[in-house]
Design a protein around this motif. Structure first.
Motif, mmCIF file in Angstrom:
data_model
loop_
_atom_site.group_PDB
_atom_site.id
_atom_site.type_symbol
_atom_site.label_atom_id
_atom_site.label_comp_id
_atom_site.label_asym_id
_atom_site.label_seq_id
_atom_site.Cartn_x
_atom_site.Cartn_y
_atom_site.Cartn_z
ATOM 1 N N GLU A 75 1.135 9.899 1.080
ATOM 2 C CA GLU A 75 0.052 10.821 0.769
ATOM 3 C C GLU A 75 -1.256 10.491 1.541
ATOM 4 O O GLU A 75 -1.439 9.357 2.128
ATOM 5 N N PRO A 76 -2.051 11.669 1.770
ATOM 6 C CA PRO A 76 -3.479 11.158 2.572
ATOM 7 C C PRO A 76 -4.180 10.258 1.809
ATOM 8 O O PRO A 76 -4.034 10.102 0.735
ATOM 9 N N VAL A 77 -4.919 9.354 2.615
ATOM 10 C CA VAL A 77 -5.950 8.516 2.072
ATOM 11 C C VAL A 77 -7.497 9.221 2.287
ATOM 12 O O VAL A 77 -7.831 9.472 3.101
ATOM 13 N N GLN A 78 -7.870 9.389 1.128
ATOM 14 C CA GLN A 78 -9.372 9.965 0.866
ATOM 15 C C GLN A 78 -10.438 8.752 0.578
ATOM 16 O O GLN A 78 -10.278 8.242 -0.186
ATOM 17 N N LEU A 79 -11.264 8.827 1.448
ATOM 18 C CA LEU A 79 -12.470 7.866 1.514
ATOM 19 C C LEU A 79 -13.684 8.576 1.223
ATOM 20 O O LEU A 79 -14.021 9.645 1.617
ATOM 21 N N SER A 80 -14.428 8.222 0.097
ATOM 22 C CA SER A 80 -15.679 9.109 -0.134
ATOM 23 C C SER A 80 -16.700 7.827 -0.793
ATOM 24 O O SER A 80 -16.214 6.855 -1.415
ATOM 25 N N ALA A 81 -17.949 8.249 -0.239
ATOM 26 C CA ALA A 81 -19.021 7.282 -0.844
ATOM 27 C C ALA A 81 -20.234 8.241 -0.731
ATOM 28 O O ALA A 81 -20.644 8.532 0.319
ATOM 29 N N GLY A 82 -20.828 8.605 -1.844
ATOM 30 C CA GLY A 82 -21.872 9.536 -1.913
ATOM 31 C C GLY A 82 -21.525 10.662 -1.542
ATOM 32 O O GLY A 82 -20.727 11.497 -1.868
ATOM 33 N N GLU A 83 -22.382 11.391 -0.480
ATOM 34 C CA GLU A 83 -21.982 12.831 0.185
ATOM 35 C C GLU A 83 -21.323 12.653 1.129
ATOM 36 O O GLU A 83 -20.527 13.572 1.622
ATOM 37 N N GLU A 84 -20.635 11.347 1.619
ATOM 38 C CA GLU A 84 -19.725 11.118 2.844
ATOM 39 C C GLU A 84 -18.347 10.961 2.337
ATOM 40 O O GLU A 84 -18.008 10.445 1.431
ATOM 41 N N SER A 85 -17.547 11.602 2.919
ATOM 42 C CA SER A 85 -15.983 11.724 2.608
ATOM 43 C C SER A 85 -15.156 12.036 3.991
ATOM 44 O O SER A 85 -15.803 12.562 4.913
ATOM 45 N N ILE A 86 -13.969 11.396 3.909
ATOM 46 C CA ILE A 86 -12.962 11.687 4.777
ATOM 47 C C ILE A 86 -11.633 11.417 4.364
ATOM 48 O O ILE A 86 -11.218 10.693 3.681
ATOM 49 N N THR A 87 -10.801 12.474 4.850
ATOM 50 C CA THR A 87 -9.200 12.385 4.407
ATOM 51 C C THR A 87 -8.587 12.213 5.641
ATOM 52 O O THR A 87 -8.603 12.955 6.632
ATOM 53 N N LEU A 88 -7.668 11.016 5.642
ATOM 54 C CA LEU A 88 -6.809 10.761 6.617
ATOM 55 C C LEU A 88 -5.276 11.007 6.328
ATOM 56 O O LEU A 88 -4.713 10.310 5.436
ATOM 57 N N ASP A 89 -4.746 11.653 7.173
ATOM 58 C CA ASP A 89 -3.345 11.747 7.084
ATOM 59 C C ASP A 89 -2.531 10.737 8.112
ATOM 60 O O ASP A 89 -2.492 10.938 9.307
ATOM 61 N N VAL A 90 -2.186 9.636 7.328
ATOM 62 C CA VAL A 90 -1.450 8.463 8.155
ATOM 63 C C VAL A 90 -0.123 8.766 8.435
ATOM 64 O O VAL A 90 0.608 9.001 7.561
ATOM 65 N N PRO A 91 0.103 8.557 9.668
ATOM 66 C CA PRO A 91 1.586 8.948 10.170
ATOM 67 C C PRO A 91 2.592 7.617 9.661
ATOM 68 O O PRO A 91 2.193 6.763 9.115
ATOM 69 N N SER A 92 3.790 8.125 9.470
ATOM 70 C CA SER A 92 4.730 7.085 8.848
ATOM 71 C C SER A 92 4.956 5.903 9.929
ATOM 72 O O SER A 92 5.310 4.814 9.223
ATOM 73 N N GLN A 93 4.611 5.798 11.056
ATOM 74 C CA GLN A 93 4.645 4.749 11.865
ATOM 75 C C GLN A 93 3.130 4.586 12.383
ATOM 76 O O GLN A 93 2.479 5.386 12.653
ATOM 77 N N ALA A 94 2.702 3.173 12.415
ATOM 78 C CA ALA A 94 1.051 3.126 12.847
ATOM 79 C C ALA A 94 1.028 1.553 13.275
ATOM 80 O O ALA A 94 1.737 0.629 12.832
ATOM 81 N N GLU A 95 0.075 1.470 13.889
ATOM 82 C CA GLU A 95 -0.052 -0.111 14.648
ATOM 83 C C GLU A 95 -1.166 -0.713 13.156
ATOM 84 O O GLU A 95 -2.115 -0.199 12.991
ATOM 85 N N PHE A 96 -0.582 -1.991 12.800
ATOM 86 C CA PHE A 96 -1.483 -2.484 11.579
ATOM 87 C C PHE A 96 -1.795 -4.107 12.339
ATOM 88 O O PHE A 96 -0.897 -4.747 13.019
ATOM 89 N N GLU A 97 -3.148 -4.165 12.158
ATOM 90 C CA GLU A 97 -3.720 -5.384 12.511
ATOM 91 C C GLU A 97 -4.432 -6.062 11.502
ATOM 92 O O GLU A 97 -5.420 -5.521 10.848
ATOM 93 N N VAL A 98 -4.364 -7.405 11.433
ATOM 94 C CA VAL A 98 -5.185 -8.335 10.538
ATOM 95 C C VAL A 98 -5.989 -9.272 11.575
ATOM 96 O O VAL A 98 -5.447 -10.086 12.278
ATOM 97 N N GLN A 99 -7.375 -9.506 11.334
ATOM 98 C CA GLN A 99 -8.062 -10.390 12.165
ATOM 99 C C GLN A 99 -9.047 -11.120 11.190
ATOM 100 O O GLN A 99 -9.917 -10.310 10.128
ATOM 101 N N VAL A 100 -8.993 -12.215 11.236
ATOM 102 C CA VAL A 100 -10.005 -12.974 10.458
ATOM 103 C C VAL A 100 -10.953 -13.748 11.257
ATOM 104 O O VAL A 100 -10.521 -14.314 12.283
#
Length: 89
Positions: free
Chosen positions: A32-57
């Protein structure tokens, strides 16, 4: 050129952070799409089935202060038309 489409930064308790990450993970797992919202700001992202994933510390030291951070990033190419990678930080 980089364009900031949405930003959120606030001191938040650990349980709330965990729930927000769970909500994103649940949407990703369900395709499903990922919806991010805070106050009046919002965005919906349709994440594809394959994506690059990175974790950085990172550790940043300034004088006597040391700050640790962890970043999770999902990245994809919009121009590939759908099944390309996503970026979540």
């Amino acid at each position: 050129m980089e364009e900031q489409l949405f930003t959120f930064e606030r001191d938040t308790d650990r349980a709330t952070i965990a729930q927000l990450l769970r909500d994103v993970a649940d949407n990703l797992a369900a395709g499903e799409p990922v919806q991010l919202s805070a106050g009046e700001e919002s965005i919906t992202l349709d994440v594809p089935s394959q994506a690059e994933f990175e974790v950085q510390v990172e550790r940043e030291t300034e004088g006597d202060e040391t700050e640790l951070s962890v970043e999770f990033e999902i990245e994809w190419d919009e121009t590939d038309g759908g099944d390309a990678p996503l970026s979540v930080e």
